[in-house]
Design a protein around this motif. Structure first.
Motif, PDB file in Angstrom:
ATOM      1  N   ASP A   1     -40.288 -16.331  45.847  1.00  0.00           N
ATOM      2  CA  ASP A   1     -41.032 -15.800  46.991  1.00  0.00           C
ATOM      3  C   ASP A   1     -40.020 -15.237  47.987  1.00  0.00           C
ATOM      4  O   ASP A   1     -39.332 -15.992  48.684  1.00  0.00           O
ATOM      5  CB  ASP A   1     -41.871 -16.920  47.621  1.00  0.00           C
ATOM      6  CG  ASP A   1     -42.638 -16.462  48.863  1.00  0.00           C
ATOM      7  OD1 ASP A   1     -42.469 -15.302  49.286  1.00  0.00           O
ATOM      8  OD2 ASP A   1     -43.412 -17.278  49.403  1.00  0.00           O
TER       9      ASP A   1
ATOM     10  N   VAL B   1     -45.626 -21.373  42.243  1.00  0.00           N
ATOM     11  CA  VAL B   1     -44.783 -20.284  42.733  1.00  0.00           C
ATOM     12  C   VAL B   1     -43.311 -20.662  42.591  1.00  0.00           C
ATOM     13  O   VAL B   1     -42.867 -21.692  43.107  1.00  0.00           O
ATOM     14  CB  VAL B   1     -45.097 -19.957  44.211  1.00  0.00           C
ATOM     15  CG1 VAL B   1     -44.233 -18.788  44.685  1.00  0.00           C
ATOM     16  CG2 VAL B   1     -46.578 -19.632  44.381  1.00  0.00           C
TER      17      VAL B   1
ATOM     18  N   TYR C   1     -42.867 -11.738  44.309  1.00  0.00           N
ATOM     19  CA  TYR C   1     -43.296 -13.090  43.948  1.00  0.00           C
ATOM     20  C   TYR C   1     -43.207 -13.246  42.425  1.00  0.00           C
ATOM     21  O   TYR C   1     -43.582 -12.337  41.674  1.00  0.00           O
ATOM     22  CB  TYR C   1     -44.743 -13.348  44.377  1.00  0.00           C
ATOM     23  CG  TYR C   1     -44.983 -13.196  45.857  1.00  0.00           C
ATOM     24  CD1 TYR C   1     -44.845 -14.282  46.724  1.00  0.00           C
ATOM     25  CD2 TYR C   1     -45.342 -11.963  46.396  1.00  0.00           C
ATOM     26  CE1 TYR C   1     -45.067 -14.138  48.085  1.00  0.00           C
ATOM     27  CE2 TYR C   1     -45.569 -11.813  47.765  1.00  0.00           C
ATOM     28  CZ  TYR C   1     -45.423 -12.902  48.594  1.00  0.00           C
ATOM     29  OH  TYR C   1     -45.629 -12.754  49.945  1.00  0.00           O
TER      30      TYR C   1
END
Length: 510
Positions: free
Chosen positions: A185, A182, A170
């Motif tokens: 991922d 984010v 991540y």
């Protein structure tokens, strides 16, 4: 997905602007001005007076480093005669993109920090606190890409297109208020798409950003990063290169010429060479101290001491309490920036240079108001000159041995340089990890060794500063307010902000 929708929204509204009236000045006779922040809005208001209607894109109390413009903001840009940004990458890139994509061709678009240098503004390099005991691993877009037609609104798209290893990878940014954005991922596969994919980080040209990285299991990982350049919102992205990076997590690293295991490193897109490589400086300096390391020569080392527990609110990493290996970002908050400290206004003389740029820009767009703009600017420059003397006088009352500033945010380099204050440290605990005993010990020792009588918190960041307030309480010292780059209900003008800061420093350090 939210980022992708917003970009489309900006283009649609910008395109519809061609049917709008030339400007709102046609309706009320005033010059329409948009500024990126409330602080710049206040400077414009003092120079423009009643001849100018000025609004800001970033609302008071919001973080200019991470604010995303709304439809109303874009509409204000479409109708503006003049736009003022600070730039040198203070503002979130989508704010700059909203300006550049939606301003009418005849509108003035002024980057104040850059233009103010012509009026004797002083700029200083951005020095960051890289006191982590693991490598700080960021992302960088190096070069201006002018050969490809890039400008300040262009976007470098850096996508993770493959990852192998014993666990998931991540990459994310932790904001000033603890929210996570984010970018990478590996747990759900990869789909970079034609433009904005789920595993794509977006940077302006010649900029870098902080990043946090997490790995769910120990072992050796290989991560492929592919780079593209989107010159403008009408263009398809063009490839800039691709590289595979090796990362050793909690295990003996494989044999490579360079172990990236400390200091400052950036996974870098070179817009001019059209390559992807690592920039690395084991001592933690800036870009000038970093050396180019081809991805095939480097191994990024994530040591066993990087093992930490997942806190509540970071469910994308797993269940709270589970353990992951983490390379934390060195500076809290979404700061995408270049090598220049963008907070020039903390030196009042620089704000005076901003004022002169604003004056001359308004005169050029509205010559009939030249006399009024000059008169307003002259009066405001006199007020700022008195403010500069006031700030200096208050800080002069602090004994030299006590002029040590510890804050949560590296926004006060100009204040320190101009008025004789030492930045002893800025505390930026990463809320994605529990502060370590070593972090607390370093802070405690700094306070004790320098006999610091107080630490300082920006009001809008106070909720995320528990470590600083706890250590201050343990040491029996004060926690005092200081303002960096945004107003609130108590401090509503630039002059009031700088007087408040000077008084707070004097009262709490003297």
């Amino acid at each position: 997905m939210r980022r992708r929708l917003l970009v489309g929204l900006i283009v649609i509204v910008g395109a519809s602007g061609c049917t709008a009236p030339a400007s709102l000045s046609d309706r009320d006779g005033r010059l329409q001005v948009v500024a990126t922040t409330g602080l710049l809005r206040d400077l414009v208001r003092n120079v423009g007076g009643p001849r100018v209607n000025v609004t800001s894109l970033v609302p008071d109390g919001a973080d200019p480093h991470s604010y995303e413009p709304s439809l109303r903001d874009v509409r204000n840009v479409v109708y503006a005669d003049v736009a003022f940004s600070n730039y040198v990458m203070l503002e979130e890139h989508s704010v700059i993109r909203a300006l550049d994509a939606n301003l009418r061709p005849e509108a003035a678009n002024v980057s104040l920090a850059e233009e103010a240098v012509k009026y004797a503004a002083e700029i200083i390099p951005l020095v960051e606190d890289v006191t982590l005991d693991t490598v700080w691993l960021g992302l960088r877009a190096r070069g201006d890409g002018k050969a490809r037609g890039a400008n300040r609104a262009s976007e470098v798209l850096l996508s993770m297109t493959a990852a192998s290893g014993p666990g998931n990878v991540y990459g994310y940014l932790t904001g000033s208020f603890g929210d996570a954005d984010v970018y990478f991922d590996s747990s759900d596969g990869f789909n970079p798409g034609d433009g904005y994919g789920d595993d794509t980080a977006i940077l302006p040209s010649d900029a870098h950003t902080h990043m946090s990285w997490a790995f769910t299991r120990p072992g050796v990982y290989e991560v492929t990063l592919s780079a593209r350049l989107r010159v403008d919102q009408r263009s398809r992205p063009v490839p800039l290169g691709e590289s595979k990076f090796t990362i050793a997590v909690g295990v003996q690293p494989p044999d490579r010429p360079v172990q990236v295991d400390r200091g400052h490193a950036d996974l870098t897109v070179d817009l001019d060479r059209e390559q992807v490589y690592a920039l690395f400086d084991p001592q933690g300096g800036g870009e000038k101290a970093q050396q180019v390391v081809p991805a095939s020569d480097a191994v990024v080392v994530v040591p066993s001491k990087a093992l930490s527990e997942i806190p509540a609110g970071f469910g994308f990493l797993g269940r709270p309490g589970d353990r992951v290996y983490q390379l934390a970002q060195a500076v809290l908050g979404k700061h995408v920036h270049g090598e220049i400290d963008p907070h020039l206004w903390q030196n009042v003389r620089n704000a005076m240079a901003y004022t002169q740029v604003i004056r001359d820009t308004l005169i050029e767009k509205d010559p009939e108001g030249a006399r009024e703009y000059r008169r307003n600017a002259e009066a405001y420059l006199a007020e700022l000159d008195a403010l500069d003397r006031y700030v200096r006088a208050q800080i002069d009352e602090i004994p030299a041995t006590r002029r040590h500033l510890i804050t949560t945010h590296d926004a006060f380099g100009y204040l320190a340089q101009a008025y004789g204050v030492s930045v002893a440290g800025f505390v930026t605990p990463n809320p994605a990890t529990e502060p370590s005993l070593a972090d607390r010990r370093k802070l405690t020792e700094t306070i004790r060794n320098l006999a610091v009588p107080a630490v300082f918190l920006e009001p809008n960041l106070a909720a995320r500063s528990s470590t600083l307030t706890q250590v201050a309480g343990e040491q029996g010292i004060r926690v005092c307010p200081i303002y960096g780059d945004t107003f609130d209900g108590e401090v509503t003008t630039y002059v009031r902000m700088m007087r408040f800061n000077a008084d707070s420093l004097r009262d709490c350090l003297r």
